[in-house]
Design an enzyme around this catalytic site. Structure first.
Site, mmCIF file in Angstrom:
data_model
loop_
_atom_site.group_PDB
_atom_site.id
_atom_site.type_symbol
_atom_site.label_atom_id
_atom_site.label_comp_id
_atom_site.label_asym_id
_atom_site.label_seq_id
_atom_site.Cartn_x
_atom_site.Cartn_y
_atom_site.Cartn_z
ATOM 1 N N SER A 125 0.965 -1.360 -0.264
ATOM 2 C CA SER A 125 -0.166 0.256 -0.001
ATOM 3 C C SER A 125 0.784 1.320 -0.032
ATOM 4 O O SER A 125 1.714 1.763 0.217
ATOM 5 C CB SER A 125 -1.000 -0.141 1.565
ATOM 6 O OG SER A 125 -1.095 1.117 1.584
ATOM 7 N N TYR A 150 -2.853 -0.028 10.194
ATOM 8 C CA TYR A 150 -2.764 -0.821 8.625
ATOM 9 C C TYR A 150 -1.684 -0.931 7.860
ATOM 10 O O TYR A 150 -1.070 -1.855 7.734
ATOM 11 C CB TYR A 150 -3.985 0.223 8.405
ATOM 12 C CG TYR A 150 -4.026 -1.191 6.720
ATOM 13 C CD1 TYR A 150 -4.224 -1.872 6.652
ATOM 14 C CD2 TYR A 150 -3.941 0.342 5.872
ATOM 15 C CE1 TYR A 150 -3.650 -2.167 5.196
ATOM 16 C CE2 TYR A 150 -3.566 0.641 4.662
ATOM 17 C CZ TYR A 150 -4.074 -1.494 3.928
ATOM 18 O OH TYR A 150 -3.701 -1.786 2.545
ATOM 19 N N LYS A 154 1.594 -3.138 6.534
ATOM 20 C CA LYS A 154 2.089 -3.015 5.714
ATOM 21 C C LYS A 154 3.690 -3.131 5.399
ATOM 22 O O LYS A 154 4.392 -3.521 4.603
ATOM 23 C CB LYS A 154 1.737 -2.120 4.531
ATOM 24 C CG LYS A 154 0.240 -3.037 4.084
ATOM 25 C CD LYS A 154 0.248 -4.423 3.680
ATOM 26 C CE LYS A 154 -1.842 -5.255 3.228
ATOM 27 N NZ LYS A 154 -1.518 -6.153 2.922
ATOM 28 N N TYR A 177 0.106 0.370 -3.914
ATOM 29 C CA TYR A 177 -1.187 0.488 -4.721
ATOM 30 C C TYR A 177 -1.704 1.662 -3.505
ATOM 31 O O TYR A 177 -1.510 2.348 -2.683
ATOM 32 C CB TYR A 177 -2.600 -0.150 -4.470
ATOM 33 C CG TYR A 177 -2.620 -1.845 -4.212
ATOM 34 C CD1 TYR A 177 -1.885 -2.443 -5.531
ATOM 35 C CD2 TYR A 177 -2.900 -2.922 -3.478
ATOM 36 C CE1 TYR A 177 -1.666 -3.682 -5.664
ATOM 37 C CE2 TYR A 177 -3.215 -4.116 -3.679
ATOM 38 C CZ TYR A 177 -2.476 -4.881 -4.495
ATOM 39 O OH TYR A 177 -2.345 -6.062 -4.285
ATOM 40 N N LEU A 200 -13.556 5.540 0.335
ATOM 41 C CA LEU A 200 -14.483 6.319 -0.235
ATOM 42 C C LEU A 200 -15.462 6.086 -1.471
ATOM 43 O O LEU A 200 -16.491 6.754 -0.904
ATOM 44 C CB LEU A 200 -13.537 7.766 -0.626
ATOM 45 C CG LEU A 200 -14.290 8.521 -1.714
ATOM 46 C CD1 LEU A 200 -15.361 9.317 -0.952
ATOM 47 C CD2 LEU A 200 -13.570 10.269 -1.769
ATOM 48 N N ARG A 295 -10.395 12.184 9.887
ATOM 49 C CA ARG A 295 -9.873 10.620 11.240
ATOM 50 C C ARG A 295 -8.660 10.428 10.885
ATOM 51 O O ARG A 295 -7.664 10.587 10.351
ATOM 52 C CB ARG A 295 -10.240 9.804 9.051
ATOM 53 C CG ARG A 295 -10.817 8.404 10.198
ATOM 54 C CD ARG A 295 -11.863 7.527 9.380
ATOM 55 N NE ARG A 295 -10.904 7.327 7.894
ATOM 56 C CZ ARG A 295 -11.060 6.648 7.026
ATOM 57 N NH1 ARG A 295 -12.639 6.137 6.827
ATOM 58 N NH2 ARG A 295 -10.233 6.984 5.221
ATOM 59 N N ASP A 298 -5.410 9.261 8.743
ATOM 60 C CA ASP A 298 -5.307 9.760 7.563
ATOM 61 C C ASP A 298 -4.155 10.958 7.200
ATOM 62 O O ASP A 298 -3.414 11.550 7.919
ATOM 63 C CB ASP A 298 -6.958 10.327 7.131
ATOM 64 C CG ASP A 298 -7.737 10.081 6.625
ATOM 65 O OD1 ASP A 298 -7.705 8.525 6.734
ATOM 66 O OD2 ASP A 298 -9.135 10.171 6.958
#
Length: 345
Positions: A125, A150, A154, A177, A200, A295, A298
């Site tokens: 990611s 998260y 990764k 990604y 989203l 959030r 982010d």
């Protein structure tokens, strides 16, 4: 016929990759534990390709079951998707994310070593870059501390794979990604999560379908053109194609390093409000939304330079943002028609 294991192969990206692997002539086996997927996805893969992949319901944290699987199945390569993936949830449940995402990976790599499997592709990611200092992001952009558990799983996963490939003389690719969007042209596969979406576009489509009253935009005080966060949205079908090219790159021994990294993005940054507008334009709809606080976890901005993937894998995104917006909406409408519900676990 090379036999490829796809872990998490019933998930959003995994299912699209299974389809293109089968279309490219690979013999695909899927492992999934239904933590964020449904057996219906397996049926839909068969409807699209006419081939039913071998399927095993296994929790990769179960070392005994993982070992039993590899003992009984000769595998030529592994594409590893199986992981929890919600940024916001990972902040709330960090231990669940570390346990699931890292323990599953370790068990798969140990089996790779034991059963002499040479090729591994890791679903990574852009979150490994944290908030990069410069845009666009290239693979040599210094990795900053990821903002969420998260993202940290990764980044840790890449470190583990790097050490493993050097020590065990294995070959791996980490595909980083950016933000996958859209659905398969059949509208049988798409981004359907259990519970409230963390991405989203499914939040937009669920709002458009009436499943959600309104979309929540997290933060309008970022230093961007309209105050909302910027991301790089790339079509899931283009991402799926990259996995086949990456696999062929490893199988044909074109890699120079034991672990190579590739960004998969469109090369363009779009704000949240621009994506809402693009969806409204493509589908002639209005999306009610409200602004909320940022959030946790982010970042402000991330978009890719994909020139390395273009040069080495001969990959580049082909699908326009408008098409991605349309296919995402068609998939959502089909879900509503079929009342295709994924159970919460």
């Amino acid at each position: 016929m090379k036999k490829i294991l796809v872990t998490g192969g019933l998930g959003y990206i995994g299912s699209h990759v299974v389809v293109v692997l089968q279309e490219a002539g690979f013999d695909v086996t899927i492992i999934d534990d239904f933590s964020n997927s449904s057996i219906k996805v397996l049926e839909n893969i068969f409807l699209i390709t006419g081939i039913k992949p071998s399927f095993f319901e296994i929790d990769l944290k179960d070392k005994v079951k993982v070992d039993t699987f590899f003992k009984a199945n000769k595998i030529d390569g592994i594409i590893h998707f199986a992981a929890y993936k919600a940024v916001g949830e990972s902040v709330q449940k960090p231990l669940d994310y570390y346990r699931n995402n890292l323990e599953g990976l370790l068990n798969v790599l140990e089996s790779m070593e034991q059963y002499q499997i040479d090729n591994f592709i890791f679903s990574s990611s852009c979150s490994v870059y944290g908030q990069a200092d410069q845009m666009p992001i290239i693979e040599k952009t210094p990795l900053k501390r990821a903002e969420s558990p998260y993202g940290k799983t990764k980044a840790m996963g890449e470190e583990i794979i790097s050490d493993f490939t050097k020590a065990m003389n294995k070959n791996a690719i980490s595909l980083r990604y950016f933000n996958p969007v859209g659905s398969h042209k059949s509208y049988l596969l798409g981004d359907k999560s259990s519970g409230i979406p963390n991405n989203l576009l499914p939040y937009i489509t669920q709002t458009a379908s009436g499943l959600r009253e309104q979309l929540i935009v997290f933060g309008k005080d970022y230093e961007t053109k309209d105050g909302t966060a910027i991301r790089d949205y790339v079509d899931v079908n283009d991402i799926a194609d990259a996995h086949v090219l990456a696999l062929q790159y490893l199988l044909h021994k074109k890699n120079k390093d034991k672990l190579e990294f590739f960004n998969l993005g469109s090369g363009t940054g779009s704000t949240v409000l621009e994506i809402i507008e693009a969806f409204e334009r493509a589908n002639n709809l209005k999306i009610p939304y409200t602004i909320s606080n940022r959030r946790e976890g982010d970042i402000q901005e991330a978009y890719a330079d994909f020139s390395k993937a273009k040069e080495k894998l001969h990959w580049q995104p082909k699908t326009s943002l408008e098409i991605s917006m349309k296919t995402a909406w068609e998939f959502e409408k089909k879900l509503k028609e079929n009342e295709f519900k994924i159970p919460n676990h």
